[in-house]
Structure formats: structure tokens, C-alpha cells
Design a protein around this motif. Structure first.
Motif, short mmCIF file in Angstrom:
data_model
loop_
_atom_site.label_atom_id
_atom_site.label_comp_id
_atom_site.label_asym_id
_atom_site.label_seq_id
_atom_site.Cartn_x
_atom_site.Cartn_y
_atom_site.Cartn_z
N PRO A 1 0.82 -1.23 0.00
CA PRO A 1 0.00 0.00 0.00
C PRO A 1 0.84 1.27 0.00
CG PRO A 1 -0.95 -1.62 1.50
CD PRO A 1 0.36 -2.19 1.03
N LEU A 2 2.02 1.25 0.64
CA LEU A 2 2.87 2.43 0.64
C LEU A 2 3.47 2.72 -0.74
CD1 LEU A 2 4.80 2.09 4.04
CD2 LEU A 2 3.06 3.79 3.43
N GLY A 3 3.36 1.78 -1.66
CA GLY A 3 3.84 2.01 -3.02
C GLY A 3 2.83 2.70 -3.91
N GLN B 1 11.88 9.27 -16.59
CA GLN B 1 12.12 10.15 -15.46
C GLN B 1 12.48 9.37 -14.20
OE1 GLN B 1 8.15 11.84 -16.12
NE2 GLN B 1 9.06 13.86 -16.06
N TRP B 2 13.06 10.10 -13.26
CA TRP B 2 13.31 9.57 -11.93
C TRP B 2 12.03 9.68 -11.11
CZ3 TRP B 2 17.90 7.38 -10.43
CH2 TRP B 2 19.00 7.61 -11.26
N ILE B 3 11.81 8.72 -10.24
CA ILE B 3 10.74 8.78 -9.25
C ILE B 3 11.41 8.62 -7.89
CG2 ILE B 3 8.59 7.79 -8.40
CD1 ILE B 3 8.04 6.72 -11.16
N ASP B 4 11.20 9.60 -7.02
CA ASP B 4 11.91 9.59 -5.74
C ASP B 4 11.24 8.64 -4.76
OD1 ASP B 4 13.02 12.18 -3.42
OD2 ASP B 4 13.51 10.08 -3.61
N THR B 5 11.94 7.57 -4.43
CA THR B 5 11.43 6.58 -3.47
C THR B 5 12.34 6.47 -2.25
OG1 THR B 5 12.59 4.86 -4.74
CG2 THR B 5 10.26 5.20 -5.24
N ARG B 6 13.18 7.48 -2.03
CA ARG B 6 14.18 7.37 -0.98
C ARG B 6 13.59 7.39 0.42
NH1 ARG B 6 17.86 12.26 -2.54
NH2 ARG B 6 15.77 13.07 -2.95
N ARG B 7 12.37 7.85 0.60
CA ARG B 7 11.76 7.88 1.93
C ARG B 7 11.31 6.50 2.40
NH1 ARG B 7 10.52 12.88 4.02
NH2 ARG B 7 10.61 14.64 2.57
N PHE B 8 11.27 5.54 1.49
CA PHE B 8 10.76 4.23 1.84
C PHE B 8 11.90 3.27 2.15
CE2 PHE B 8 7.75 6.23 -1.08
CZ PHE B 8 6.63 6.28 -0.26
N ILE C 1 12.69 -0.75 2.63
CA ILE C 1 12.20 -2.10 2.37
C ILE C 1 13.04 -3.06 3.19
CG2 ILE C 1 11.77 -3.87 0.64
CD1 ILE C 1 12.18 -0.29 -0.50
N ASP C 2 12.40 -3.74 4.13
CA ASP C 2 13.07 -4.75 4.95
C ASP C 2 13.00 -6.07 4.18
OD1 ASP C 2 13.76 -6.74 6.79
OD2 ASP C 2 12.93 -5.63 8.50
N LEU C 3 14.10 -6.43 3.55
CA LEU C 3 14.12 -7.64 2.74
C LEU C 3 14.09 -8.91 3.59
CD1 LEU C 3 16.75 -6.57 0.05
CD2 LEU C 3 14.30 -6.94 -0.33
N SER C 4 14.52 -8.82 4.83
CA SER C 4 14.47 -9.98 5.73
C SER C 4 13.04 -10.29 6.15
CB SER C 4 15.34 -9.74 6.96
OG SER C 4 16.69 -9.52 6.60
N ALA C 5 12.30 -9.24 6.54
CA ALA C 5 10.91 -9.42 6.97
C ALA C 5 9.93 -9.27 5.82
CB ALA C 5 10.59 -8.40 8.06
N ARG C 6 10.43 -8.78 4.66
CA ARG C 6 9.59 -8.56 3.47
C ARG C 6 8.45 -7.58 3.77
NH1 ARG C 6 11.15 -11.66 -0.55
NH2 ARG C 6 9.22 -11.40 -1.74
N THR C 7 8.83 -6.47 4.43
CA THR C 7 7.89 -5.42 4.77
C THR C 7 8.40 -4.07 4.26
OG1 THR C 7 8.94 -5.10 6.92
CG2 THR C 7 7.06 -6.61 6.83
N VAL C 8 7.51 -3.08 4.21
CA VAL C 8 7.85 -1.75 3.75
C VAL C 8 7.45 -0.74 4.82
CG1 VAL C 8 7.48 0.00 1.94
CG2 VAL C 8 7.51 -2.44 1.34
N ALA C 9 8.31 0.22 5.08
CA ALA C 9 8.03 1.30 6.03
C ALA C 9 8.47 2.61 5.41
CB ALA C 9 8.73 1.06 7.35
N ARG C 10 8.06 3.70 6.07
CA ARG C 10 8.40 5.02 5.54
C ARG C 10 9.14 5.83 6.59
NH1 ARG C 10 4.57 9.66 2.79
NH2 ARG C 10 5.91 11.39 3.37
N LEU C 11 10.17 6.52 6.17
CA LEU C 11 10.91 7.43 7.04
C LEU C 11 10.19 8.77 7.12
CD1 LEU C 11 14.55 6.78 5.79
CD2 LEU C 11 13.65 6.17 8.03
N GLY C 12 10.07 9.33 8.33
CA GLY C 12 9.49 10.66 8.47
C GLY C 12 7.99 10.69 8.29
#
Length: 270
Positions: free
Chosen positions: A189-191, A250-257, A259-270
Motif C-alpha cells: 500500500p505504501l507504493g 524520469q526519476w521517481i523519488d522513493t528514498r523515503r521508503f 524495504i526490509d528484505l528480511s521481513a519482506r515489509t515496507v516502512a516510511r521514514l518521516g
């Protein structure tokens, strides 16, 4: 189209800088033009007065000559780069003998995630030998135990010289890991912002990482500052952030996200 992009993406920036928004953001990249190089034929510098310019008499310039690459042997010598055969042998020699399913790659399938294979610098004593050995260092990541493995193999004798396993060590991610991180972000969903930005730029839905060029860089959690919630596991877990670009676009800025590859989860910074 213009109003949709403005509303969702915010400011579109020309150049290498990336515009930040609340989700993802696109930046238009202005590539350097080759204007000025054409006609000079010498890196953009003006030709010397009176010097003939190839093709100036109306005749086509002579064809270029491409030298055939030398045949690659099975074994290099000295500081020659590892040959394809040596790369395969080094990786085969370095693979630990484990039971099926005891280790896992970035997708969760059995087997270690291969990272790098590099030629090892010889010691002064080794370098003075009549037939110096060819040593290679191979690194892997095991997602089953979150461990970083490095093995040094002797390609001359086919022996393992040393092996080391470390936890909490996070080397730069490989290409396959970056692609898997993009796959997880797109499906999360964060994507949504990434998917919307891609749709606004191309008119197509983003369903997987194939249309993107991605480069990953490690996120080490609390070692880099405050890491709330699940981000606190990063460093022990294999966590990455991404530079994301539409292929030929174009570039799409995804640096705030993150991705925990060990747990296979996504979180957001800030």
C-alpha cells in the motif's frame, strides 16, 4: 495531464536533483547534449587552422577499425581480472555444504544470495612465488539467518583458504536485491505514490519492477539515527532504500521508503 502531475507530484525539477513530495516524486532529467562536439572531432576543441577535416572534401570518412577481443583463457595470470571460468569456480568452491532449505536467498528460495566475487591482493611472500596463486573472495547473504558470509578460495589449488560468518554486517545490496525491494514496494500500500507517478508519466499501470531501473543502498536503522517501530530491526535485518528511474524516462523519488528484505515489509521514514 499537466494538472494531474502538478497536483500529485508537486514541483518537477530539471537536472539531477529529485523533488520530494509526501509519497513519491518525479524529476525530469536534462541530459547533456552533444552539441559542440559534432564537427570538431577532437573532444569539442576547435580544429587547428588549415588542418584537414575528415569528410570535408565530400568523401566519406574512412571506416573505423574494431579490434577483436582477445580470447579469454580459463585462468588469468598476475593481476588479470577473474575470467568467467574463474568466477564460476570461485563461487562453486565458496558455497558451503548445507542441507536443502537451511539457507535462503532474497526471494526466500533455498540457497544463498550471491553478492560479490573479487580477486584478492596477494601478500608480498605470495607475490614472490614462482607461480603465485590466484585467490578470490566470494561474499553471500543468508536471509534465513541474516548473516553475511565471506569465503576466500585458492583457484590454483581449488582449496578454501578461509571462511567467515558475521551478523549485523550489511554490505551494499546487489542488483537482484534492489529489484526484489522494488517488487515489494510496488505491491505494498505504501507504493501507491510510486504507482501513481508511473501512471502519470507513462499512461500505463506499474505491476512489477521490469519497467524500472533501480539501485539499492543499505539502511542501517538506529546506526543512522532515530528508527521508530519496525525500522529498529534494520541493521540486524537487511534493509534497503532505492533510487528509482523509469527506463529511458524520469526519476521517481522513493528514498523515503525502507524495504526490509528480511521481513519482506515496507516502512516510511518521516
Amino acid at each position: 495531464m499537466h494538472h494531474l502531475m502538478h497536483r500529485h507530484l508537486g514541483k518537477i525539477v530539471a537536472g539531477a536533483a529529485l523533488a520530494l513530495t509526501g509519497t513519491a516524486a518525479m524529476a525530469a532529467i536534462t541530459l547533456p547534449s552533444d552539441a559542440g562536439a559534432a564537427g570538431s572531432g577532437n573532444g569539442g576543441r576547435p580544429a587547428a587552422a588549415g588542418a584537414p577535416v575528415p569528410g570535408s572534401d565530400g568523401a566519406p570518412p574512412p571506416p573505423g577499425v574494431v579490434e577483436r577481443a582477445p580470447a579469454q583463457g580459463k585462468r588469468g595470470t598476475g593481476r588479470d581480472p577473474l575470467t568467467d571460468d574463474e568466477l564460476r569456480r570461485a563461487q562453486d568452491l565458496a558455497l558451503p555444504r548445507t542441507r536443502h532449505g537451511a539457507v535462503a536467498d532474497v526471494t526466500g528460495r533455498p540457497g544463498l544470495e550471491r553478492l560479490t566475487t573479487d580477486l584478492v591482493e596477494l601478500t608480498p611472500v605470495q607475490a614472490r612465488l614462482a607461480d603465485p596463486p590466484r585467490l578470490a573472495r566470494v561474499s553471500f547473504y543468508d536471509y534465513r539467518s541474516d548473516s553475511y558470509l565471506t569465503t576466500t578460495v585458492n583457484l590454483t589449488t581449488s582449496a578454501v583458504e578461509s571462511a567467515d560468518t558475521q551478523h549485523g554486517v550489511q554490505p551494499p545490496p546487489g542488483h537482484d536485491e534492489a529489484v526484489e525491494a522494488a517488487r515489494l514496494l510496488i505491491a505494498d500500500p505504501l507504493g501507491a505514490g510510486l504507482r501513481q507517478d508511473y501512471r502519470a508519466a507513462t499512461g500505463h499501470d506499474l505491476t512489477g519492477p521490469d519497467p524500472l531501473s533501480v539501485t539499492g543502498f543499505v539502511y542501517r536503522g538506529r546506526a543512522e539515527g532515530e528508527a521508530p517501530g519496525a525500522l529498529g530491526d534494520c541493521g540486524k535485518h537487511r534493509c534497503v532504500r532505492l533510487f528509482t528511474k523509469i527506463k529511458n524516462g524520469q526519476w521517481i523519488d522513493t528514498r523515503r521508503f525502507v524495504i526490509d528484505l528480511s521481513a519482506r515489509t515496507v516502512a516510511r521514514l518521516g
